[in-house]
Every structure is written in structure tokens, then in C-alpha cells.
Design a protein around this motif. Structure first.
Motif, PDB file in Angstrom:
ATOM      1  N   ARG A  19     -49.857 -31.860 -13.863  1.00  0.00           N
ATOM      2  CA  ARG A  19     -49.738 -30.644 -13.075  1.00  0.00           C
ATOM      3  C   ARG A  19     -50.288 -29.478 -13.878  1.00  0.00           C
ATOM      4  O   ARG A  19     -49.774 -29.175 -14.962  1.00  0.00           O
ATOM      5  CB  ARG A  19     -48.299 -30.354 -12.668  1.00  0.00           C
ATOM      6  N   LEU A  20     -51.292 -28.865 -13.334  1.00  0.00           N
ATOM      7  CA  LEU A  20     -51.870 -27.676 -13.951  1.00  0.00           C
ATOM      8  C   LEU A  20     -51.200 -26.423 -13.397  1.00  0.00           C
ATOM      9  O   LEU A  20     -50.849 -26.377 -12.216  1.00  0.00           O
ATOM     10  CB  LEU A  20     -53.376 -27.605 -13.695  1.00  0.00           C
ATOM     11  N   SER A  21     -51.058 -25.443 -14.255  1.00  0.00           N
ATOM     12  CA  SER A  21     -50.515 -24.150 -13.846  1.00  0.00           C
ATOM     13  C   SER A  21     -51.510 -23.060 -14.196  1.00  0.00           C
ATOM     14  O   SER A  21     -52.264 -23.179 -15.173  1.00  0.00           O
ATOM     15  CB  SER A  21     -49.192 -23.863 -14.569  1.00  0.00           C
ATOM     16  N   CYS A  22     -51.499 -22.007 -13.417  1.00  0.00           N
ATOM     17  CA  CYS A  22     -52.348 -20.851 -13.691  1.00  0.00           C
ATOM     18  C   CYS A  22     -51.486 -19.606 -13.476  1.00  0.00           C
ATOM     19  O   CYS A  22     -51.078 -19.320 -12.341  1.00  0.00           O
ATOM     20  CB  CYS A  22     -53.547 -20.834 -12.766  1.00  0.00           C
ATOM     21  N   ALA A  23     -51.221 -18.920 -14.563  1.00  0.00           N
ATOM     22  CA  ALA A  23     -50.406 -17.709 -14.509  1.00  0.00           C
ATOM     23  C   ALA A  23     -51.318 -16.492 -14.475  1.00  0.00           C
ATOM     24  O   ALA A  23     -52.239 -16.368 -15.293  1.00  0.00           O
ATOM     25  CB  ALA A  23     -49.496 -17.641 -15.721  1.00  0.00           C
ATOM     26  N   ALA A  24     -51.049 -15.611 -13.531  1.00  0.00           N
ATOM     27  CA  ALA A  24     -51.892 -14.421 -13.354  1.00  0.00           C
ATOM     28  C   ALA A  24     -51.134 -13.159 -13.735  1.00  0.00           C
ATOM     29  O   ALA A  24     -49.936 -13.037 -13.474  1.00  0.00           O
ATOM     30  CB  ALA A  24     -52.348 -14.316 -11.902  1.00  0.00           C
ATOM     31  N   SER A  25     -51.839 -12.252 -14.354  1.00  0.00           N
ATOM     32  CA  SER A  25     -51.274 -10.933 -14.644  1.00  0.00           C
ATOM     33  C   SER A  25     -51.565 -10.008 -13.480  1.00  0.00           C
ATOM     34  O   SER A  25     -52.416 -10.295 -12.632  1.00  0.00           O
ATOM     35  CB  SER A  25     -51.871 -10.369 -15.925  1.00  0.00           C
ATOM     36  N   GLY A  26     -50.879  -8.889 -13.427  1.00  0.00           N
ATOM     37  CA  GLY A  26     -51.159  -7.911 -12.390  1.00  0.00           C
ATOM     38  C   GLY A  26     -50.221  -8.003 -11.207  1.00  0.00           C
ATOM     39  O   GLY A  26     -49.543  -9.009 -11.003  1.00  0.00           O
ATOM     40  N   ARG A  27     -50.212  -6.938 -10.407  1.00  0.00           N
ATOM     41  CA  ARG A  27     -49.267  -6.849  -9.300  1.00  0.00           C
ATOM     42  C   ARG A  27     -49.879  -7.233  -7.969  1.00  0.00           C
ATOM     43  O   ARG A  27     -49.199  -7.156  -6.950  1.00  0.00           O
ATOM     44  CB  ARG A  27     -48.747  -5.414  -9.216  1.00  0.00           C
ATOM     45  N   THR A  28     -51.138  -7.644  -7.953  1.00  0.00           N
ATOM     46  CA  THR A  28     -51.808  -7.920  -6.690  1.00  0.00           C
ATOM     47  C   THR A  28     -52.041  -9.403  -6.452  1.00  0.00           C
ATOM     48  O   THR A  28     -52.781  -9.777  -5.556  1.00  0.00           O
ATOM     49  CB  THR A  28     -53.165  -7.193  -6.652  1.00  0.00           C
ATOM     50  N   PHE A  29     -51.389 -10.258  -7.229  1.00  0.00           N
ATOM     51  CA  PHE A  29     -51.612 -11.700  -7.116  1.00  0.00           C
ATOM     52  C   PHE A  29     -51.431 -12.178  -5.685  1.00  0.00           C
ATOM     53  O   PHE A  29     -52.230 -12.955  -5.167  1.00  0.00           O
ATOM     54  CB  PHE A  29     -50.660 -12.436  -8.054  1.00  0.00           C
ATOM     55  N   SER A  30     -50.374 -11.724  -5.026  1.00  0.00           N
ATOM     56  CA  SER A  30     -50.046 -12.239  -3.697  1.00  0.00           C
ATOM     57  C   SER A  30     -51.034 -11.783  -2.621  1.00  0.00           C
ATOM     58  O   SER A  30     -50.944 -12.247  -1.482  1.00  0.00           O
ATOM     59  CB  SER A  30     -48.631 -11.811  -3.318  1.00  0.00           C
ATOM     60  N   SER A  31     -51.952 -10.914  -2.958  1.00  0.00           N
ATOM     61  CA  SER A  31     -52.925 -10.421  -1.981  1.00  0.00           C
ATOM     62  C   SER A  31     -54.198 -11.240  -1.937  1.00  0.00           C
ATOM     63  O   SER A  31     -55.049 -11.007  -1.067  1.00  0.00           O
ATOM     64  CB  SER A  31     -53.291  -8.964  -2.302  1.00  0.00           C
TER      65      SER A  31
END
Length: 123
Positions: A19-31
Motif C-alpha cells: 500500500r502506497l501513501s501520498c501525504a500532501a501539504s497545504g489546505r487545498t488538498f480536498s479541492s
């Protein structure tokens, strides 16, 4: 500035799972829609899977359909790629990316990329 950090790669035997994961910074990920691509030396980057911003729609390359599952948890700013029944031909560096616009299947539609994580499947 958006940063994407992949993890979860490694060495696995054929038929195994990762299982690969990708963590994103910032507050706009859900957009934004997110995608996974892979690349082997000497070849172009290849589309693997993508997921819309809400997670309601997913897209897969024919080569991974029914074996891989993309998902996301917006509250954690994270997108996942569950890879089952792995084959030696799945060996590649896997990248996550954030889509700007355009085709889900085209890497040129994505504006931010992670550094990649190596997946090696032994026969």
C-alpha cells in the motif's frame, strides 16, 4: 507551495501486496483530483490510477484494473494506492501527483509531483 511525499514502496514477491501513501501539504488538498503514475528507466511515465476530489469517481489503467485500488482521506490530506496480486511488470518508481485540469490519464494535466517511491516485484 504544495509538497507531495510518497511512502510505502519496497520489495515484494509476485502475488504479494503493498500500500502506497501520498501525504500532501497545504489546505487545498480536498479541492483537487489526485493521480498515481509509474515509470521505469528508459520509458515514459505511465498512468496508473486517479481519483476525483471527492473520491466518488476513480480511473484505472487497464493493466492494473481489478488489482489496484486508489482511495483518499481528505481529512488526512492523503491518497493511497492499494496494490494486490503484484506482478514483476509492476516494478517501477511510483509517483503521486495533483491534477490541475485536463485528462486524468495525461501526466501533463498534473502540476505537482512527489519524489517517487520504488516498488520492486520479484518473480
Amino acid at each position: 507551495q504544495v509538497q507531495l511525499v510518497e511512502s510505502g514502496g519496497g520489495l515484494v514477491q509476485a502475488g504479494g501486496s503493498l500500500r502506497l501513501s501520498c501525504a500532501a501539504s497545504g489546505r487545498t488538498f480536498s479541492s483537487y483530483a489526485m493521480g498515481w503514475f509509474r515509470q521505469v528507466p528508459g520509458k515514459e511515465r505511465e498512468f496508473v490510477a486517479a481519483i476525483t476530489w471527492s473520491g466518488s469517481t476513480t480511473y484505472y489503467a487497464d493493466s492494473v484494473k481489478a488489482r489496484f485500488t486508489i482511495s483518499r482521506v481528505n481529512a488526512k490530506n492523503t491518497v493511497y494506492l492499494q496494490m494486490n496480486s503484484l506482478k514483476p511488470e509492476d516494478t517501477a518508481v511510483y509517483y503521486c501527483a495533483r491534477r490541475n485540469s485536463g485528462s486524468y490519464y495525461d501526466p501533463d494535466s498534473y502540476g505537482y509531483w512527489g519524489q517517487g517511491t520504488q516498488v520492486t516485484v520479484s518473480s
